[in-house]
Design an enzyme around this catalytic site. Structure first.
Site, short mmCIF file in Angstrom:
data_model
loop_
_atom_site.label_atom_id
_atom_site.label_comp_id
_atom_site.label_asym_id
_atom_site.label_seq_id
_atom_site.Cartn_x
_atom_site.Cartn_y
_atom_site.Cartn_z
N SER A 81 -68.37 35.55 4.50
CA SER A 81 -68.28 36.68 5.43
C SER A 81 -69.29 37.75 5.07
O SER A 81 -69.56 38.64 5.86
CB SER A 81 -66.88 37.29 5.37
OG SER A 81 -66.72 38.02 4.16
N ASP A 95 -65.66 39.35 -1.72
CA ASP A 95 -64.87 38.21 -2.16
C ASP A 95 -65.53 36.87 -1.82
O ASP A 95 -65.70 36.01 -2.68
CB ASP A 95 -63.46 38.26 -1.56
CG ASP A 95 -62.78 39.59 -1.84
OD1 ASP A 95 -63.22 40.28 -2.77
OD2 ASP A 95 -61.83 39.95 -1.12
N SER A 96 -65.89 36.71 -0.56
CA SER A 96 -66.46 35.41 -0.20
C SER A 96 -67.85 35.25 -0.82
O SER A 96 -68.27 34.14 -1.14
CB SER A 96 -66.49 35.20 1.31
OG SER A 96 -67.34 36.10 1.93
N SER A 97 -68.56 36.36 -1.04
CA SER A 97 -69.89 36.25 -1.67
C SER A 97 -69.75 35.76 -3.11
O SER A 97 -70.49 34.89 -3.55
CB SER A 97 -70.60 37.61 -1.69
OG SER A 97 -70.77 38.07 -0.39
N GLU A 100 -45.67 46.06 -17.92
CA GLU A 100 -46.88 45.76 -17.14
C GLU A 100 -47.20 46.81 -16.08
O GLU A 100 -48.29 46.84 -15.55
CB GLU A 100 -46.77 44.36 -16.50
CG GLU A 100 -45.77 44.22 -15.36
CD GLU A 100 -44.31 44.00 -15.81
OE1 GLU A 100 -43.99 44.36 -16.97
OE2 GLU A 100 -43.51 43.51 -15.01
N LYS A 151 -59.17 42.75 -7.40
CA LYS A 151 -60.48 43.16 -6.88
C LYS A 151 -61.47 43.52 -7.98
O LYS A 151 -62.63 43.12 -7.94
CB LYS A 151 -60.30 44.36 -5.94
CG LYS A 151 -61.49 44.64 -5.08
CD LYS A 151 -61.41 43.75 -3.88
CE LYS A 151 -62.62 43.83 -3.00
NZ LYS A 151 -62.45 42.95 -1.83
N HIS A 193 -40.27 47.26 -17.82
CA HIS A 193 -41.49 46.57 -17.40
C HIS A 193 -42.75 47.17 -18.05
O HIS A 193 -43.28 48.16 -17.55
CB HIS A 193 -41.62 46.65 -15.87
CG HIS A 193 -40.64 45.79 -15.16
ND1 HIS A 193 -40.88 44.48 -14.85
CD2 HIS A 193 -39.38 46.05 -14.74
CE1 HIS A 193 -39.82 43.95 -14.26
NE2 HIS A 193 -38.89 44.89 -14.18
N GLY A 200 -37.36 38.67 -12.58
CA GLY A 200 -36.95 37.89 -11.42
C GLY A 200 -35.72 38.53 -10.83
O GLY A 200 -35.04 39.32 -11.52
N CYS A 216 -37.49 41.89 -18.56
CA CYS A 216 -36.42 42.07 -17.58
C CYS A 216 -35.57 40.80 -17.46
O CYS A 216 -34.90 40.44 -18.41
CB CYS A 216 -37.01 42.52 -16.25
SG CYS A 216 -35.77 43.21 -15.15
N TYR A 217 -35.62 40.08 -16.34
CA TYR A 217 -34.84 38.84 -16.26
C TYR A 217 -35.22 37.91 -17.41
O TYR A 217 -34.36 37.21 -17.98
CB TYR A 217 -35.08 38.15 -14.91
CG TYR A 217 -34.36 36.82 -14.79
CD1 TYR A 217 -33.02 36.77 -14.42
CD2 TYR A 217 -35.03 35.61 -15.07
CE1 TYR A 217 -32.35 35.55 -14.34
CE2 TYR A 217 -34.36 34.39 -14.98
CZ TYR A 217 -33.02 34.37 -14.61
OH TYR A 217 -32.36 33.17 -14.53
P1 XMP Z 1 -54.22 47.67 4.68
O1 XMP Z 1 -54.61 48.00 6.07
O2 XMP Z 1 -53.28 46.50 4.59
O3 XMP Z 1 -55.54 47.19 3.95
O4 XMP Z 1 -53.72 48.84 3.92
C1 XMP Z 1 -55.67 47.00 2.58
C2 XMP Z 1 -57.06 46.50 2.31
O5 XMP Z 1 -57.19 45.17 2.81
C3 XMP Z 1 -58.27 45.10 3.73
N1 XMP Z 1 -57.89 44.13 4.75
C4 XMP Z 1 -58.29 42.85 4.79
N2 XMP Z 1 -59.12 42.15 3.98
N3 XMP Z 1 -58.79 40.21 5.30
C5 XMP Z 1 -59.36 40.84 4.25
O6 XMP Z 1 -60.12 40.18 3.52
C6 XMP Z 1 -57.93 40.85 6.15
O7 XMP Z 1 -57.42 40.28 7.09
C7 XMP Z 1 -57.69 42.24 5.88
N4 XMP Z 1 -56.91 43.17 6.49
C8 XMP Z 1 -57.05 44.32 5.76
C9 XMP Z 1 -58.43 46.50 4.25
O8 XMP Z 1 -59.72 46.72 4.77
C10 XMP Z 1 -58.13 47.31 3.01
O9 XMP Z 1 -59.24 47.35 2.16
#
Ligand code: XMP
Length: 510
Positions: free
Chosen positions: A222, A226-228, A170, A366, A168, A54, A81-82
């Site tokens: 979408s 993630d949403s799947s 981790e 992820k 750290h 922290g 750490c902290y």
């Molecule tokens: P950046 O551009 O920040 O992207 O380096 C890192 C990763 O995040 C994805 N990305 C998003 N994913 N909603 C999402 O679910 C978002 O609004 C969004 N903006 C960026 C990007 O494609 C990359 O994989």
């Protein structure tokens, strides 16, 4: 189930610590220090506790503290750490501020014999980031590691099973970090390491079945990983009480909408509503050039569309979203500065017409989400699909957005992705796509002058998307993509390849 508590004192690595524990097949959950009482900790039956780092100094009035009786609860503790300084302070040691001698970065560490360091060589490299340090050990503790400027880089009280490390473990820069956490979990806490992603799935299903019983739940699907995964997990928990709404905002990739519809309606047999809302989104976005504004508009419109759909369906109580942990950090956790407002988090309007939002993947990284997806029976093609931002092509069209530009980008992007796949490069490159710049320039085709758009190709290698390197794609593949794009996409007469890493750039162009 064996559980480790990660007690968060405001550090930036709380979830990373939890993930490092889960990697070793022990379940870990993060709780802010002020969100759980000592009684709750005792009754939960944690196998061990990790105090996170922290930004504070233990003597600051406002610094986070905990009931010192936690040290006598008989539960092994590792302070980082902290967390290490706090443990020393609570046990009666002394902390000092090394104002002009803060250690930051990779430092050589010398360790002594300890259960925490079993199997480690005497010297290795660790990652330090501190100004304060333990200058006098509490009674009953011994120093078990040191660096050139930190006499007690680690301390131990074996009898009470209390350990502290100033560095750290981790982060990957600490060469033996994984072994140290392993030793804490298995040597000190005597965990058996029998947790896996299936347990996460089973306990999530059980939890949501209980918590959402009788509720009508709407999932924002979408078609991304993630949403799947969130949708399938929720479907397993509550079945037909879940309705998935898939919004086609007109900013999806080529044929994406049809593919999503096929997978979820036909294969998973879910209640799926596809909303074709291209006109609605494009009219709201007309003339808007600022990327953050685009994100906010799209995020807000998404929710409005869901509200409209839920009204048609009758009252829906809960909204499910596929937010994952990196989205949470990038949108600014606590005081961390906001890098960009993620579609799933920061883009949400304050007032929404649901009783609550459920984010079943909020604590996962992820690769953990992917592992969950595979275990849930989602096809590997979908699980390993490259990420696609929620606001879709809107963040890949620089300047104002029109349908013509979106169609142009869709075609170029499909060609680039096809060429990468055809060259067999798709598994080594984490993300690859095309961006439509707002630069137009003169070209020549046949005998005629053209005035067309410049498209930029972007391909990156990364594990965690927090940092990324540009992918070294063979020239021949770039050449084929460039030649096909300029031949097949009328409005494009120039192709560039982005050779910038993250940082200083980001993956997306906005
Ligand atoms: P950046 O551009 O920040 O992207 O380096 C890192 C990763 O995040 C994805 N990305 C998003 N994913 N909603 C999402 O679910 C978002 O609004 C969004 N903006 C960026 C990007 O494609 C990359 O994989």
């Amino acid at each position: 189930m064996e559980k480790i508590l990660v007690l968060d004192f405001g550090g930036q690595y709380d979830q990373l610590i939890a993930r490092r524990v889960r990697e070793q097949h022990v379940y870990a959950e993060v709780k802010p220090y002020n969100a759980i009482t000592l009684e709750e900790i005792k009754s939960t039956g944690y196998r061990g506790i990790i105090f996170t780092g922290g930004p504070n100094s233990v003597y600051d009035e406002k610094s986070p503290h905990y009931d010192p009786a936690i040290l006598d609860a008989g539960i092994p503790i590792l302070g980082i750490c902290y967390g290490d300084q706090l443990m020393a302070y609570m046990a009666g040691g002394e902390i000092r501020s090394a104002e002009n001698a803060s250690e930051y970065g990779k430092v050589e560490l010398t360790v002594r014999k300890s259960p925490l360091f079993r199997g480690l060589s005497e010297k290795s490299v660790c990652w330090m980031s501190h100004t304060d340090y333990v200058c006098r050990l509490p009674e009953g503790f011994t120093g078990i590691a040191s660096t050139a400027s930190c006499p007690y880089a680690a301390m131990a009280n074996d009898a009470r099973r209390l350990y502290g490390v100033q560095f750290h473990p981790e982060v990957t820069h600490t060469a033996c970090g994984k072994e140290i956490l392993h030793n804490f979990l298995f040597e000190v806490c005597a965990c058996s390491g029998d947790w896996n992603m299936e347990d996460f799935i089973a306990s999530s299903i059980e939890k949501y079945r209980r918590e959402l019983a009788g509720k009508k739940v709407l999932c924002a699907l979408s078609g991304g990983v993630d949403s799947s995964v969130a949708a399938v997990l929720m479907h397993k928990a509550i079945g037909d009480n879940l309705t998935c709404v898939f919004v086609d905002h007109g900013l999806l990739r080529l044929h994406e909408g049809d593919m999503v519809e096929k997978i979820f309606r036909k294969q998973f047999k879910m209640n799926l509503i596809r909303v074709n809302a291209e006109d609605r989104f494009l009219s709201k976005l007309a003339g808007v050039t600022r990327p953050e504004r685009k994100r906010k508009i799209i995020g807000k419109e998404f929710i409005r569309v869901f509200e409209d759909e839920s009204k048609k369906l009758g009252k829906m109580d809960i909204l499910v979203q596929g937010t994952i942990y990196p989205d949470v950090i990038e949108s600014g956790k606590g005081d961390a500065s906001v890098i960009k407002s993620h579609h799933n988090v920061g883009g949400l309007p304050k007032v929404i017409d649901f009783e609550g939002i459920v984010e079943p993947l909020r604590d996962l990284f992820k690769d953990e989400v992917r592992a969950t997806g595979l275990k849930l029976g989602i096809p590997a093609d979908l699980v390993y699909r490259q990420p696609f931002p929620g606001p879709g092509l809107a963040v890949r069209i620089i300047g104002s957005i029109t349908k013509e530009k979106a169609d142009t980008l869709r075609e170029a992007d499909a060609i680039f992705r096809e060429e990468i796949d055809r060259a067999g490069l798709n598994t080594g490159i984490a993300q690859y796509f095309a961006v439509l710049t707002n630069t137009k320039s003169v070209g020549v085709m046949g005998d005629a002058r053209t005035y067309g758009y410049t498209v930029a190709l972007r391909a990156v290698a990364t594990d965690d998307f927090m940092t990324a390197d540009w992918a070294r794609i063979p020239y021949e593949v770039l050449e084929r993509a460039s030649s096909r794009i300029t031949n097949e996409v009328k409005q494009i007469n120039r192709v560039t390849y982005d050779i910038t890493s993250k940082p200083p750039a980001t993956v997306e162009w906005e």
